[in-house]
Each structure stands twice: as structure tokens, then as C-alpha cells.
Design a protein around this motif. Structure first.
Motif, PDB file in Angstrom:
ATOM      1  N   GLU A   9     -11.165  -1.906  -4.024  1.00  0.00           N
ATOM      2  CA  GLU A   9     -10.495  -0.936  -3.955  1.00  0.00           C
ATOM      3  C   GLU A   9     -11.319  -0.046  -2.564  1.00  0.00           C
ATOM      4  O   GLU A   9     -12.238  -0.045  -2.701  1.00  0.00           O
ATOM      5  CB  GLU A   9     -10.383   0.112  -4.890  1.00  0.00           C
ATOM      6  CG  GLU A   9      -9.238   1.012  -4.715  1.00  0.00           C
ATOM      7  CD  GLU A   9      -8.842   1.708  -6.167  1.00  0.00           C
ATOM      8  OE1 GLU A   9      -9.675   2.729  -6.278  1.00  0.00           O
ATOM      9  OE2 GLU A   9      -8.106   1.338  -6.841  1.00  0.00           O
ATOM     10  N   ALA A  10     -10.557   0.053  -1.612  1.00  0.00           N
ATOM     11  CA  ALA A  10     -11.203   0.613  -0.192  1.00  0.00           C
ATOM     12  C   ALA A  10     -10.610   1.806  -0.066  1.00  0.00           C
ATOM     13  O   ALA A  10      -9.388   2.017  -0.132  1.00  0.00           O
ATOM     14  CB  ALA A  10     -11.059  -0.544   0.932  1.00  0.00           C
ATOM     15  N   THR A  11     -11.062   2.749   0.958  1.00  0.00           N
ATOM     16  CA  THR A  11     -10.547   3.902   1.530  1.00  0.00           C
ATOM     17  C   THR A  11      -9.992   3.605   2.686  1.00  0.00           C
ATOM     18  O   THR A  11     -10.647   3.091   3.436  1.00  0.00           O
ATOM     19  CB  THR A  11     -11.493   4.958   1.318  1.00  0.00           C
ATOM     20  OG1 THR A  11     -12.645   4.586   2.076  1.00  0.00           O
ATOM     21  CG2 THR A  11     -11.850   5.317   0.173  1.00  0.00           C
ATOM     22  N   ILE A  12      -8.800   4.144   2.909  1.00  0.00           N
ATOM     23  CA  ILE A  12      -8.115   3.859   4.456  1.00  0.00           C
ATOM     24  C   ILE A  12      -8.580   5.163   5.369  1.00  0.00           C
ATOM     25  O   ILE A  12      -8.601   6.271   4.848  1.00  0.00           O
ATOM     26  CB  ILE A  12      -6.640   3.912   4.143  1.00  0.00           C
ATOM     27  CG1 ILE A  12      -6.001   2.803   3.310  1.00  0.00           C
ATOM     28  CG2 ILE A  12      -5.954   3.787   5.622  1.00  0.00           C
ATOM     29  CD1 ILE A  12      -4.735   3.013   2.761  1.00  0.00           C
ATOM     30  N   GLU A  13      -9.047   4.825   6.447  1.00  0.00           N
ATOM     31  CA  GLU A  13      -9.611   5.579   7.361  1.00  0.00           C
ATOM     32  C   GLU A  13      -8.459   6.111   8.207  1.00  0.00           C
ATOM     33  O   GLU A  13      -8.091   7.188   8.728  1.00  0.00           O
ATOM     34  CB  GLU A  13     -10.936   5.177   8.064  1.00  0.00           C
ATOM     35  CG  GLU A  13     -12.303   5.445   7.403  1.00  0.00           C
ATOM     36  CD  GLU A  13     -12.967   4.204   7.192  1.00  0.00           C
ATOM     37  OE1 GLU A  13     -13.254   3.217   8.401  1.00  0.00           O
ATOM     38  OE2 GLU A  13     -13.627   4.005   6.424  1.00  0.00           O
ATOM     39  N   ASN A  14      -7.813   4.925   9.091  1.00  0.00           N
ATOM     40  CA  ASN A  14      -6.694   5.403   9.939  1.00  0.00           C
ATOM     41  C   ASN A  14      -6.053   3.911  10.218  1.00  0.00           C
ATOM     42  O   ASN A  14      -6.473   2.976   9.850  1.00  0.00           O
ATOM     43  CB  ASN A  14      -7.214   6.085  11.110  1.00  0.00           C
ATOM     44  CG  ASN A  14      -8.215   5.162  12.203  1.00  0.00           C
ATOM     45  OD1 ASN A  14      -8.571   4.120  11.759  1.00  0.00           O
ATOM     46  ND2 ASN A  14      -8.331   5.559  13.345  1.00  0.00           N
ATOM     47  N   VAL A  15      -4.938   4.271  11.010  1.00  0.00           N
ATOM     48  CA  VAL A  15      -3.877   2.956  11.343  1.00  0.00           C
ATOM     49  C   VAL A  15      -4.300   2.684  12.623  1.00  0.00           C
ATOM     50  O   VAL A  15      -4.628   3.368  13.608  1.00  0.00           O
ATOM     51  CB  VAL A  15      -2.444   3.511  11.333  1.00  0.00           C
ATOM     52  CG1 VAL A  15      -1.645   2.403  11.766  1.00  0.00           C
ATOM     53  CG2 VAL A  15      -2.184   4.101  10.138  1.00  0.00           C
ATOM     54  N   GLU A  22      -7.627   0.446   9.273  1.00  0.00           N
ATOM     55  CA  GLU A  22      -9.097   0.380   9.255  1.00  0.00           C
ATOM     56  C   GLU A  22      -9.630   0.999   7.988  1.00  0.00           C
ATOM     57  O   GLU A  22      -9.434   2.200   7.617  1.00  0.00           O
ATOM     58  CB  GLU A  22      -9.591   1.390  10.315  1.00  0.00           C
ATOM     59  CG  GLU A  22     -11.229   1.182  10.733  1.00  0.00           C
ATOM     60  CD  GLU A  22     -11.810   2.025  11.794  1.00  0.00           C
ATOM     61  OE1 GLU A  22     -12.791   2.689  11.655  1.00  0.00           O
ATOM     62  OE2 GLU A  22     -11.031   2.181  12.773  1.00  0.00           O
ATOM     63  N   THR A  23     -10.354   0.085   7.056  1.00  0.00           N
ATOM     64  CA  THR A  23     -10.890   0.538   5.938  1.00  0.00           C
ATOM     65  C   THR A  23     -12.158   0.503   5.546  1.00  0.00           C
ATOM     66  O   THR A  23     -13.008   0.014   6.705  1.00  0.00           O
ATOM     67  CB  THR A  23     -10.301  -0.211   4.565  1.00  0.00           C
ATOM     68  OG1 THR A  23     -10.705  -1.621   4.842  1.00  0.00           O
ATOM     69  CG2 THR A  23      -8.797  -0.594   4.969  1.00  0.00           C
ATOM     70  N   SER A  24     -12.725   1.055   4.626  1.00  0.00           N
ATOM     71  CA  SER A  24     -14.318   1.094   4.482  1.00  0.00           C
ATOM     72  C   SER A  24     -14.701  -0.363   4.205  1.00  0.00           C
ATOM     73  O   SER A  24     -15.988  -0.714   4.571  1.00  0.00           O
ATOM     74  CB  SER A  24     -14.599   1.810   3.111  1.00  0.00           C
ATOM     75  OG  SER A  24     -14.138   1.142   1.937  1.00  0.00           O
ATOM     76  N   GLU A  25     -14.045  -1.429   4.079  1.00  0.00           N
ATOM     77  CA  GLU A  25     -14.196  -2.856   3.969  1.00  0.00           C
ATOM     78  C   GLU A  25     -14.061  -3.579   5.318  1.00  0.00           C
ATOM     79  O   GLU A  25     -14.650  -4.802   5.495  1.00  0.00           O
ATOM     80  CB  GLU A  25     -13.547  -3.700   2.904  1.00  0.00           C
ATOM     81  CG  GLU A  25     -13.606  -3.311   1.384  1.00  0.00           C
ATOM     82  CD  GLU A  25     -15.064  -3.373   0.888  1.00  0.00           C
ATOM     83  OE1 GLU A  25     -15.376  -4.504   1.125  1.00  0.00           O
ATOM     84  OE2 GLU A  25     -15.533  -2.587   0.311  1.00  0.00           O
TER      85      GLU A  25
END
Length: 125
Positions: free
Chosen positions: A71-77, A99-102
Motif C-alpha cells: 500500500e503506497a501513498t499517491i503524491e501526484n499524477v 507518483e507514489t511513495s514506491e
């Protein structure tokens, strides 16, 4: 302006008047544009007595990283082929590059229909 059904104009240019109003199964709704932000879900009634969960906003994605899913957090598109304006407005649709934390991931689910974001990690080249 009606977008579905036949044209309001004849081939000759004359006006074609509507025969009837739309039936229940012919009605549609505007698309749910899932944005990046605090998680906000909406449940809607679906045809056949079922229900759909629509994601109005979300900041979590299930990212498949080869053998496991995290499970990753989404930063932006980063990129969205559906509409270039969606990148500026941070709207997530199927096929969008987020763009995610992964790392960079491509969305494989339909957040406006499923209520969740599933994505696959993309190799950066």
C-alpha cells in the motif's frame, strides 16, 4: 445538448423532434473524476439491485511490485493519456501514471467505478 442517441438534425438539415424522453436504462451520469487527496468515497445504486463505490478522492494505492503488493501513498499524477488537463487537476483514471511513495506506477483499476486504486510499478528508463 444530447450526446447519446440519434442526431437532432436530418440529413437535409431539418430538425428532428424527440420521440420520447429517455428510459431508466438509457440514462447516464457524468464521470466520477477521482482526485488526489484525503480518502472520500460515495456509494451509488447500480442497475440490478447492486451498488458501486465511487472514489471521489483518494491518496492510497495498492501497488504491485513484482512478487508482492504494498500500500503506497499517491503524491501526484505525472501523466494521463485520457486527458492532458487531468494531469494539472490531479485526476486519476485507468492508465494514468502516478507518483507514489514506491515510485512511478500505472493505474490498472477504474477508481470512479471500483472505489480503489490498483497500480503496477513501472520501470523508470
Amino acid at each position: 445538448m444530447k450526446s447519446h442517441g440519434r442526431s437532432p438534425r436530418k440529413r437535409t438539415g431539418g430538425r428532428r423532434r424527440p420521440i420520447r424522453k429517455k428510459k431508466k436504462h438509457e440514462l447516464g451520469t457524468s464521470p466520477t473524476e477521482t482526485r488526489v487527496g484525503d480518502r472520500k468515497l460515495k456509494t451509488v445504486k447500480a442497475r440490478g439491485g447492486g451498488s458501486k463505490v465511487r472514489a471521489l478522492q483518494t491518496d492510497v494505492a495498492s501497488v504491485a511490485t513484482g512478487a508482492e503488493t504494498v500500500e503506497a501513498t499517491i503524491e501526484n499524477v505525472v501523466e494521463n493519456d485520457a486527458n492532458p488537463n487531468y494531469v494539472r487537476r490531479n485526476i486519476i483514471t485507468k492508465g494514468a501514471l502516478v507518483e507514489t511513495s514506491e515510485g512511478l506506477a500505472r493505474v490498472t483499476s477504474r477508481p470512479g467505478q471500483d472505489g480503489q486504486v490498483n497500480a503496477v510499478l513501472v520501470d523508470e528508463e
